[in-house]
Design an enzyme around this catalytic site. Structure first.
Site, PDB file in Angstrom:
ATOM      1  N   HIS A 272      46.768  40.869  43.547  1.00 49.16           N
ATOM      2  CA  HIS A 272      46.350  42.217  43.910  1.00 49.16           C
ATOM      3  C   HIS A 272      47.558  43.145  43.923  1.00 49.16           C
ATOM      4  O   HIS A 272      48.662  42.716  44.245  1.00 49.16           O
ATOM      5  CB  HIS A 272      45.685  42.210  45.298  1.00 49.16           C
ATOM      6  N   ASP A 330      37.310  39.585  44.224  1.00 51.34           N
ATOM      7  CA  ASP A 330      36.468  39.136  43.118  1.00 51.34           C
ATOM      8  C   ASP A 330      36.366  37.615  43.032  1.00 51.34           C
ATOM      9  O   ASP A 330      35.473  37.093  42.362  1.00 51.34           O
ATOM     10  CB  ASP A 330      36.998  39.694  41.790  1.00 51.34           C
TER      11      ASP A 330
HETATM   12  N1  COA Z   1      47.385  35.187  37.264  1.00 51.20           N
HETATM   13  C1  COA Z   1      48.603  34.925  36.737  1.00 51.20           C
HETATM   14  N2  COA Z   1      49.675  35.723  36.908  1.00 51.20           N
HETATM   15  C2  COA Z   1      49.486  36.833  37.635  1.00 51.20           C
HETATM   16  C3  COA Z   1      48.256  37.158  38.217  1.00 51.20           C
HETATM   17  C4  COA Z   1      47.174  36.282  37.998  1.00 51.20           C
HETATM   18  N3  COA Z   1      45.980  36.536  38.493  1.00 51.20           N
HETATM   19  N4  COA Z   1      48.371  38.313  38.889  1.00 51.20           N
HETATM   20  C5  COA Z   1      49.644  38.718  38.734  1.00 51.20           C
HETATM   21  N5  COA Z   1      50.317  37.817  37.990  1.00 51.20           N
HETATM   22  C6  COA Z   1      51.708  37.888  37.586  1.00 51.20           C
HETATM   23  C7  COA Z   1      51.866  38.740  36.338  1.00 51.20           C
HETATM   24  O1  COA Z   1      51.725  37.989  35.169  1.00 51.20           O
HETATM   25  C8  COA Z   1      53.257  39.274  36.511  1.00 51.20           C
HETATM   26  O2  COA Z   1      54.183  38.289  36.123  1.00 51.20           O
HETATM   27  P1  COA Z   1      55.503  38.696  35.301  1.00 51.20           P
HETATM   28  O3  COA Z   1      56.247  39.626  36.216  1.00 51.20           O
HETATM   29  O4  COA Z   1      56.165  37.408  35.064  1.00 51.20           O
HETATM   30  O5  COA Z   1      55.008  39.385  34.064  1.00 51.20           O
HETATM   31  C9  COA Z   1      53.389  39.441  38.016  1.00 51.20           C
HETATM   32  O6  COA Z   1      52.447  38.545  38.604  1.00 51.20           O
HETATM   33  C10 COA Z   1      53.088  40.845  38.478  1.00 51.20           C
HETATM   34  O7  COA Z   1      51.879  41.282  37.861  1.00 51.20           O
HETATM   35  P2  COA Z   1      51.530  42.795  37.615  1.00 51.20           P
HETATM   36  O8  COA Z   1      50.472  42.866  36.581  1.00 51.20           O
HETATM   37  O9  COA Z   1      52.759  43.608  37.404  1.00 51.20           O
HETATM   38  O10 COA Z   1      51.016  43.179  39.031  1.00 51.20           O
HETATM   39  P3  COA Z   1      49.959  44.265  39.338  1.00 51.20           P
HETATM   40  O11 COA Z   1      50.194  44.730  40.720  1.00 51.20           O
HETATM   41  O12 COA Z   1      49.926  45.308  38.284  1.00 51.20           O
HETATM   42  O13 COA Z   1      48.645  43.381  39.209  1.00 51.20           O
HETATM   43  C11 COA Z   1      46.463  42.707  39.256  1.00 51.20           C
HETATM   44  C12 COA Z   1      47.591  43.367  40.034  1.00 51.20           C
HETATM   45  C13 COA Z   1      45.229  42.668  40.136  1.00 51.20           C
HETATM   46  C14 COA Z   1      46.158  43.533  37.991  1.00 51.20           C
HETATM   47  C15 COA Z   1      46.868  41.261  38.862  1.00 51.20           C
HETATM   48  O14 COA Z   1      47.146  40.493  39.990  1.00 51.20           O
HETATM   49  C16 COA Z   1      45.833  40.596  37.972  1.00 51.20           C
HETATM   50  O15 COA Z   1      45.837  40.799  36.754  1.00 51.20           O
HETATM   51  N6  COA Z   1      44.909  39.783  38.581  1.00 51.20           N
HETATM   52  C17 COA Z   1      43.831  39.186  37.822  1.00 51.20           C
HETATM   53  C18 COA Z   1      42.712  40.186  37.631  1.00 51.20           C
HETATM   54  C19 COA Z   1      41.971  40.453  38.908  1.00 51.20           C
HETATM   55  O16 COA Z   1      41.610  39.549  39.631  1.00 51.20           O
HETATM   56  N7  COA Z   1      41.721  41.745  39.153  1.00 51.20           N
HETATM   57  C20 COA Z   1      40.963  42.164  40.304  1.00 51.20           C
HETATM   58  C21 COA Z   1      41.843  42.837  41.309  1.00 51.20           C
HETATM   59  S1  COA Z   1      40.956  43.190  42.794  1.00 51.20           S
END
Ligand code: COA
Length: 402
Positions: A272, A330
């Site tokens: 998140h 989710d």
């Molecule tokens: N699975 C694997 N790796 C994950 C991850 C997941 N669910 N969520 C974050 N990471 C990793 C990313 O790959 C990234 O790694 P890196 O720095 O080596 O590239 C790091 O954690 C940071 O991710 P980032 O996308 O910059 O963080 P964010 O704050 O933008 O992401 C989400 C938040 C929710 C988009 C992300 O956690 C995600 O994609 N989750 C899965 C989708 C999901 O469940 N969305 C619903 C949210 S309520």
């Protein structure tokens, strides 16, 4: 290719760029607060840990739209208004009946919500009025749209909403034609409560950006629905279910997680932007999923989800030790809605049926004290150059300026 490097731009202009607006405060709200470090979510000061087991979705709608929890009389009045507004205009039902049965439920919902504007009253200036009653109208109709599409795609006729059922029970009734058990009704009701608002999440922000142009509530909610679709946001609910299906049985969970990460994929339902601990909504959905699965006498979805969470925690901790990645809302949505018999591709739609309460309250809050939301971008393209007449162009060349 002749552009400025972002770093150069930043150092020369002193601009700060936050990709994804992480940590950037873009406005204020009295509606909800997310405290990501400690895992607390409050709606107008009430902790969801108190609201989830005690308050109905209708109470939350009142809290968000009117600013306080309703008295018994106010609650009855809101229920009456929701029931009175739950029906859909016949041409929109006909529109749903005329689209391919293979249409994606979120596409249908977004289109029909947008279509509601065509049947909503306009003022003397020809504009839709974005007020609390318009908000209640949308809240009332979203579950009707989802239930109607669920039946139409199965070749069945939609069922009219009933005025004597709760919002949650009505949804299940309109879907199946049967009044649900108390456990099923409570599961949907609590799910909607938990999803009702979440500060400036992507779809809510989208709604606020749209409202800030003085577009009406239908346009703003349509924009929010489009934004919810992606699997980094509400689309993760449906994607989490796809994972449960792919895993098949609990003992496959760890291998699944390792394989997904090896392919460069994310584990849907994990992680998140705000929370650095387990999402406070996850524990409620975890408990509901357990209860529902025992009620159904088939605990497979729940057992896979539990094992998937354990495996994800373990493997992600090894793979990303610096990032705290835990289950989000989710994650346990998937076993809850699967055990309620909803098809996986409708999960994001039911998310929207809860979040519509927050979206519409945010739209009204934005309009109440509006200023156009219009950020800047750091330009990193080519510097200014002359216009090249078509006959002199060699193709592909980027003007470099004088
Ligand atoms: N699975 C694997 N790796 C994950 C991850 C997941 N669910 N969520 C974050 N990471 C990793 C990313 O790959 C990234 O790694 P890196 O720095 O080596 O590239 C790091 O954690 C940071 O991710 P980032 O996308 O910059 O963080 P964010 O704050 O933008 O992401 C989400 C938040 C929710 C988009 C992300 O956690 C995600 O994609 N989750 C899965 C989708 C999901 O469940 N969305 C619903 C949210 S309520």
């Amino acid at each position: 290719m002749g552009g400025f490097a972002l770093e150069e731009h930043l150092s020369t202009t002193g601009t700060v760029v936050d990709r994804g607006l992480e940590g950037v405060v873009v406005g204020s709200t009295v509606l909800s607060n997310v405290e990501g470090q400690i895992g607390r979510l409050t709606y107008r000061g009430y902790d969801i840990d108190d609201l989830a087991p005690n308050a109905s979705f209708e109470e939350i709608v009142h809290l968000l739209l009117y600013g306080h929890l309703p008295t018994a009389e106010e609650l009855e009045s809101l229920k009456r208004e929701l029931a009175a507004r739950a029906g859909l205009p016949q041409p929109l039902i006909a529109a749903m009946q005329s689209v391919p049965k293979t249409a994606w439920p979120m596409d249908v919902m977004r289109t029909i919500v947008s279509g509601l504007a065509l049947f909503s009253p306009v003022n003397a200036k020809g504009e839709h009025v974005s007020d609390v009653h318009g908000a209640i109208e949308l809240i009332a109709k979203m579950t009707t749209i989802l239930a109607a599409w669920d039946r139409i795609r199965r070749g069945l006729d939609p069922i009219e909403p009933r005025s004597d059922l709760s919002h949650a029970a009505n949804f299940l009734y309109m879907r199946t034609g049967k009044v649900p058990s108390e456990i099923e009704e409570d599961a949907v009701d609590t799910y909607l409560v938990l999803l009702a608002d979440h500060s400036y999440n992507a779809s809510t922000f989208s709604a606020r950006v749209t409202s800030s142009t003085r577009a009406d509530i239908y346009a703003s909610v349509t924009a929010a629905l489009a934004t919810l679709t992606g699997d980094l946001h509400g689309g993760a609910a449906s994607a989490s279910y796809t994972n449960l299906v792919a895993i098949g049985k609990p003992e496959n969970a760890e291998k699944f997680v390792r394989d997904e990460l090896a392919k460069g994929n994310r584990i849907m339902g994990m992680g998140h932007r705000e929370y650095r601990v387990r999402d406070p909504r996850a524990k409620h959905l975890d408990a509901i999923a357990k209860k529902l699965s025992e009620y159904r006498g088939d605990t497979n979805w729940y057992a896979i989800a539990r094992e998937l969470e354990n495996a994800s925690n373990k493997v992600l901790q090894e793979a990303k030790p610096d990032r705290k990645i835990y289950a989000n809302v989710d994650f346990y949505t998937a076993p809850v809605l699967a055990d309620l018999g909803l098809p996986g591709d409708e999960f994001t739609c039911l998310f929207a049926c809860g979040r519509i309460a927050g979206w519409s309250a945010h739209v009204l809050e934005q309009l109440h004290d509006n200023r156009l939301i219009r950020p800047q971008a750091a330009y990193v393209g080519p510097p200014p150059g002359p216009y090249v007449p078509v006959e002199q162009r060699t193709g592909g060349a980027v003007p470099t300026g004088a």
